[in-house]
Design a protein around this motif. Structure first.
Motif, short mmCIF file in Angstrom:
data_model
loop_
_atom_site.label_atom_id
_atom_site.label_comp_id
_atom_site.label_asym_id
_atom_site.label_seq_id
_atom_site.Cartn_x
_atom_site.Cartn_y
_atom_site.Cartn_z
N GLU A 17 0.88 -1.30 0.07
CA GLU A 17 -0.13 -0.12 0.04
C GLU A 17 0.73 1.23 0.14
OE1 GLU A 17 -3.57 2.08 2.54
OE2 GLU A 17 -2.65 0.15 3.45
N LYS A 18 0.51 2.19 -0.53
CA LYS A 18 1.31 3.32 -0.94
C LYS A 18 0.51 4.70 -0.14
CE LYS A 18 1.88 5.05 -5.09
NZ LYS A 18 2.46 5.40 -6.39
N ARG A 19 1.09 5.29 0.72
CA ARG A 19 0.57 6.39 1.48
C ARG A 19 -0.12 7.45 0.32
NH1 ARG A 19 3.45 9.37 5.30
NH2 ARG A 19 5.40 9.27 3.86
N ALA A 20 -1.10 8.06 0.68
CA ALA A 20 -1.98 9.13 -0.08
C ALA A 20 -0.94 10.26 -0.41
CB ALA A 20 -3.11 9.47 0.37
N ALA A 21 -1.14 10.72 -1.52
CA ALA A 21 -0.13 11.88 -1.97
C ALA A 21 -0.04 13.10 -0.97
CB ALA A 21 -0.43 12.36 -3.53
N GLU A 22 -1.35 13.32 -0.63
CA GLU A 22 -1.42 14.46 0.23
C GLU A 22 -0.69 14.39 1.49
OE1 GLU A 22 -2.61 17.62 -0.19
OE2 GLU A 22 -2.50 16.98 -2.45
N THR A 23 -0.71 12.97 2.11
CA THR A 23 -0.13 12.52 3.32
C THR A 23 1.44 12.63 3.04
OG1 THR A 23 -2.12 11.29 3.83
CG2 THR A 23 -0.06 10.90 5.06
N ARG A 24 1.92 12.22 2.22
CA ARG A 24 3.50 11.87 1.94
C ARG A 24 3.93 13.17 1.58
NH1 ARG A 24 1.80 8.56 -2.84
NH2 ARG A 24 2.94 9.47 -4.88
N ARG A 25 3.16 14.19 0.87
CA ARG A 25 3.89 15.50 0.79
C ARG A 25 4.24 16.14 1.84
NH1 ARG A 25 2.05 18.66 -3.81
NH2 ARG A 25 1.70 20.34 -2.29
N ALA A 26 3.58 15.73 3.28
CA ALA A 26 3.88 16.57 4.37
C ALA A 26 5.20 15.98 5.34
CB ALA A 26 2.66 16.49 5.14
N ASP A 27 5.68 15.03 4.95
CA ASP A 27 6.93 14.57 5.50
C ASP A 27 7.98 13.75 4.38
OD1 ASP A 27 6.10 11.69 5.18
OD2 ASP A 27 4.56 11.81 6.55
N PHE A 28 8.80 13.32 5.21
CA PHE A 28 10.13 12.60 4.36
C PHE A 28 10.09 11.26 4.40
CE2 PHE A 28 11.45 17.03 3.67
CZ PHE A 28 12.05 16.90 2.59
N GLY A 29 8.97 10.67 5.20
CA GLY A 29 8.96 9.09 5.56
C GLY A 29 8.84 8.31 4.07
N GLU A 30 9.24 7.12 4.04
CA GLU A 30 9.13 6.28 2.94
C GLU A 30 7.73 6.37 2.42
OE1 GLU A 30 11.00 2.44 3.42
OE2 GLU A 30 13.01 3.47 3.58
N ILE A 31 7.28 6.19 1.18
CA ILE A 31 5.98 6.18 0.77
C ILE A 31 5.14 5.09 0.68
CG2 ILE A 31 6.64 8.37 -0.70
CD1 ILE A 31 6.38 6.43 -3.21
N TYR A 32 5.99 3.86 0.68
CA TYR A 32 5.36 2.60 0.71
C TYR A 32 5.20 2.07 2.26
CZ TYR A 32 5.58 2.31 -4.31
OH TYR A 32 5.67 2.66 -5.65
N LYS A 33 4.22 1.46 2.48
CA LYS A 33 3.90 0.78 3.82
C LYS A 33 4.59 -0.44 3.79
CE LYS A 33 -0.42 3.38 4.79
NZ LYS A 33 -1.65 3.21 5.46
N GLU A 34 4.66 -1.18 4.82
CA GLU A 34 5.37 -2.56 4.91
C GLU A 34 4.23 -3.47 4.23
OE1 GLU A 34 8.26 -3.35 5.93
OE2 GLU A 34 8.64 -1.29 6.61
N PHE A 35 4.86 -4.58 3.39
CA PHE A 35 4.19 -5.73 2.92
C PHE A 35 3.66 -6.52 3.92
CE2 PHE A 35 5.12 -6.93 -1.80
CZ PHE A 35 3.65 -7.01 -2.11
N GLU A 36 2.42 -6.88 4.01
CA GLU A 36 1.68 -7.78 4.86
C GLU A 36 2.35 -9.17 4.58
OE1 GLU A 36 -0.08 -7.41 7.67
OE2 GLU A 36 -0.17 -5.15 7.35
N PRO A 37 2.72 -10.02 5.52
CA PRO A 37 3.38 -11.47 5.37
C PRO A 37 2.48 -12.00 4.20
CG PRO A 37 3.67 -10.81 7.23
CD PRO A 37 2.71 -9.76 6.88
N GLN A 38 1.09 -12.17 4.41
CA GLN A 38 0.22 -12.92 3.44
C GLN A 38 0.35 -12.47 2.16
OE1 GLN A 38 -3.81 -13.50 4.76
NE2 GLN A 38 -4.42 -14.93 3.13
N ALA A 39 0.33 -11.20 1.94
CA ALA A 39 0.28 -10.51 0.60
C ALA A 39 1.66 -10.88 -0.21
CB ALA A 39 0.21 -8.85 0.82
N ALA A 40 2.79 -10.46 0.63
CA ALA A 40 4.19 -10.71 0.14
C ALA A 40 4.38 -12.28 -0.36
CB ALA A 40 5.27 -10.28 1.36
N THR A 41 3.64 -13.16 0.45
CA THR A 41 3.71 -14.82 0.01
C THR A 41 3.20 -14.77 -1.23
OG1 THR A 41 4.10 -15.48 2.29
CG2 THR A 41 3.22 -16.80 0.92
N ALA A 42 1.74 -14.33 -1.34
CA ALA A 42 0.94 -14.32 -2.46
C ALA A 42 1.67 -13.80 -3.57
CB ALA A 42 -0.30 -13.62 -2.16
N GLN A 43 2.19 -12.55 -3.49
CA GLN A 43 2.78 -12.04 -4.60
C GLN A 43 4.01 -12.76 -5.15
OE1 GLN A 43 1.72 -9.12 -6.59
NE2 GLN A 43 0.06 -9.56 -5.42
#
Length: 479
Positions: A17-43
Motif C-alpha cells: 500500500e502506498k501512502r496518499a499523495a497529500e499525506t506523504r507530501r507533508a513528511d520525508f517518510g518512505e512512501i510505501y507501507k510494509e508488505f503484509e506477510p500474507q500479501a508478500a507470500t501471495a505476490q
C-alpha cells in the motif's frame, strides 16, 4: 511447485500500500507501507519460474530471484534471505531504490498481459524481516589474515568490497572524507526513498565485524595515496563522482541557481538533525518558492519531490525530451506527478532572468528527431518557441562528472580516461599503479547503486587474488 508458484494466472499484481499523495507530501517518510506477510507470500507465488529467468539476467548482480521468490512463497524466509544476500551486499537498499521497472521487473516474462512480479517489494520484505529477526550478521571471518586493505570511499562500491574482503579475513580500513558512512546513500538519496537508519545500521554492523572506518579523512589532504599504498597490501579507490555538470547560458551565475547535490545534501543533513547554514539562510530551502529543476534523471526526481515536501509554492521539472525518453525510473515520475510536480516536456533552458537573484528561466521548445548512435532520439530547438517559467530557485540536475583525482590525490601517475574516470584493466580492475584498484562510478561514470555494489564485489575478488598471489611462496621466491 505448481501449487505454490505460477499463481499469476489467478492473482493480480499488487504493490504494498502506498501512502496518499497529500499525506506523504507533508513528511520525508518512505512512501510505501510494509508488505503484509500474507500479501508478500501471495505476490512471490506469482513467479512463473521460467526456464530462462530474464529478471536475473537483467539484474546487475545476477541475483537468484526465482529461487528466493519460491522460498518466500513457501514461507522459508530465512533461506530466502540467505539466497538474496549471497549475491547482494545490500538487498534491503536495492529493494528500495533500484529502478526495478528498468531492470528485473521490466524484464519479467509475465509483464505483458499479467503485470510483473513485485520483485523489489518482496526483496525489501525479506530483508527487513531478516533484520527484525536477527538473521543479518556482522561480516566476521573464520580466520584472520595478516594482510590489510585500504579502501577510499565509504559508498556502495567501497562498502561492498569491504564486506567481501573482511569475510575473507583481511584487515580492512575504509577512509572517507565525510562524517558518516554511506556516501550518496546518506547524502544524495532522500528519506522518502531510503530512510537513513537503513544505511546507518550497516555501518554499526560492519564495525562490529572488525572493519575500521577513518571518517573526516580526505585522501590527498589528511593522508596521501602514497601513504595508503605503503600502509596496506592493496588499495581500492571507490570515491564515486560528485562534480556537477555545468552549462553555459546568460544569467547562469545568478544567485538561486544551485547544483542538485548541494540541494539534496543540505536537505538530508537537516533531516539528520544538523544545522546547515545555507539551508537556514534560505539559499537551499525551497519553502514558499517557485522551483524549477532542470534534468530528467533520478536525481531530478529526488529534487522535485524534496521541494514539494519543503513546501514550495510550485515545482516544475524542465526536460528537453518527452516522457517516454526520460532516463530515470518511470515509477519515480508517476510518484512525482501524484505529488503535484508539473512537467514541462520538450523544453530546454537558454537563459536565466534576474537582477542579482534568479527570477525566471527562459526556455524554448525542442523537437525529437531520428535516433543517434546510442539509440536515443536527437533533439533540436524549434524556431519561435520561447517561453518563460517563474523561478526563485533553479536546481541543476544535469548529471555528475569525476573530480580530478590525480591532482586531488597528488598522484600524477594515476591514469584517467578522456572522460576523467579512472583507467583500469577491466579484467583485473587494477589501475596502472600496482596494487591500486578502482571500482564503481569513478570507473564507469555516474550510474546506479546496484552497479556500484557489483563493481565493489568484483574488485574484492580481484584484490583477494592479487594479495594471495603476492603472498605465495613462489612470488616471494621470485622477489
Amino acid at each position: 511447485m505448481a501449487e505454490r508458484m505460477l499463481q499469476f494466472v489467478r492473482l493480480d499484481q499488487r504493490q504494498p500500500e502506498k501512502r496518499a499523495a497529500e499525506t506523504r507530501r507533508a513528511d520525508f517518510g518512505e512512501i510505501y507501507k510494509e508488505f503484509e506477510p500474507q500479501a508478500a507470500t501471495a505476490q512471490a507465488s506469482r513467479c512463473s519460474q521460467c526456464g530462462v529467468p530474464f529478471c536475473q539476467v537483467h539484474c546487475p548482480l545476477n541475483n537468484n530471484i526465482p529461487d528466493w521468490l519460491k522460498l518466500t512463497a513457501e514461507g522459508r524466509l530465512e533461506e530466502a534471505y540467505e539466497v538474496a544476500s549471497a549475491t547482494n551486499t545490500f538487498p534491503e537498499i536495492c529493494g528500495r531504490i533500484c529502478p526495478q521497472d528498468r531492470l528485473c521487473e521490466g524484464n519479467c516474462v509475465i509483464e505483458k498481459g499479467f503485470g510483473s512480479v513485485t520483485i523489489g517489494s518482496v526483496e525489501k520484505y525479506i530483508t527487513d524481516t531478516a533484520w527484525e529477526r536477527g538473521w543479518v550478521k556482522p561480516p566476521k571471518p573464520r580466520r584472520e589474515l595478516a594482510q590489510s586493505v585500504g579502501i577510499v570511499g565509504a559508498g556502495p562500491a567501497g562498502l561492498a568490497a569491504a564486506e567481501r574482503l573482511r569475510v575473507r579475513g583481511y584487515q580492512v580500513h575504509v577512509y572517507d572524507r565525510y562524517d558518516r558512512v554511506g556516501g550518496l546513500m546518506i547524502y544524495g538519496i532522500p528519506n522518502f526513498k531510503l530512510e537513513k537508519d537503513v544505511v546507518l545500521r550497516r555501518w554499526k554492523q560492519y564495525e562490529e565485524g572488525g572493519i575500521h572506518f577513518h571518517l573526516n579523512t580526505a585522501v590527498g589532504q589528511d593522508v596521501s595515496l602514497a601513504e595508503l599504498r605503503a600502509r596496506h597490501d592493496s588499495v581500492l579507490i571507490g570515491t564515486g563522482v560528485y562534480k556537477a555538470r555545468e552549462m553555459s547560458a546568460p544569467g547562469i551565475g545568478l544567485d538561486g541557481i544551485v547544483p542538485a547535490l548541494d540541494y539534496l545534501t543540505a536537505a538530508n543533513r537537516v533531516g539528520l538533525g544538523e544545522a546547515v547554514p545555507a539551508f537556514a539562510s534560505g539559499a537551499l530551502d525551497a519553502t514558499g518558492k517557485h522551483v524549477v529543476v532542470i534534468g530528467g534523471g533520478d536525481t531530478a526526481m529526488d529534487c522535485v519531490r524534496t521541494a514539494v515536501r519543503q513546501g514550495a509554492t510550485s515545482v516544475t521539472c524542465l526536460y528537453r525530451r518527452d516522457k517516454a525518453n526520460m532516463p530515470g525510473s518511470m515509477r519515480e515520475v508517476y510518484n512525482a506527478e501524484e505529488e503535484g510536480v508539473r512537467f514541462e516536456w520538450l523544453g530546454a533552458p537558454e537563459a536565466f532572468r534576474g537582477e542579482g537573484h534568479v527570477k525566471g528561466v527562459i526556455a524554448h521548445r525542442m523537437h525529437l528527431g531520428l535516433p543517434d548512435a546510442t539509440g536515443r532520439q536527437q533533439v533540436t530547438p524549434m524556431p519561435d518557441s520561447r517561453f518563460e517559467l517563474p523561478a526563485d530557485l533553479v536546481i541543476m540536475a544535469l548529471g555528475f562528472d569525476p573530480e580530478d583525482l590525480p591532482t586531488a590525490f597528488g598522484e600524477k601517475d594515476l591514469p584517467v580516461t578522456r572522460w576523467g574516470t579512472l583507467k583500469v584493466d577491466h579484467r583485473t580492475m587494477m589501475t596502472a599503479l600496482p596494487g591500486v584498484f578502482a571500482a564503481g562510478d569513478i570507473v564507469r561514470g555516474a550510474s546506479l547503486v546496484v552497479w556500484a555494489i557489483r563493481d565493489g564485489r568484483d574488485a574484492a575478488e580481484q584484490m583477494d587474488l592479487y594479495m594471495q598471489q603476492k603472498a605465495s611462496p613462489l612470488a616471494v621466491a621470485a622477489e
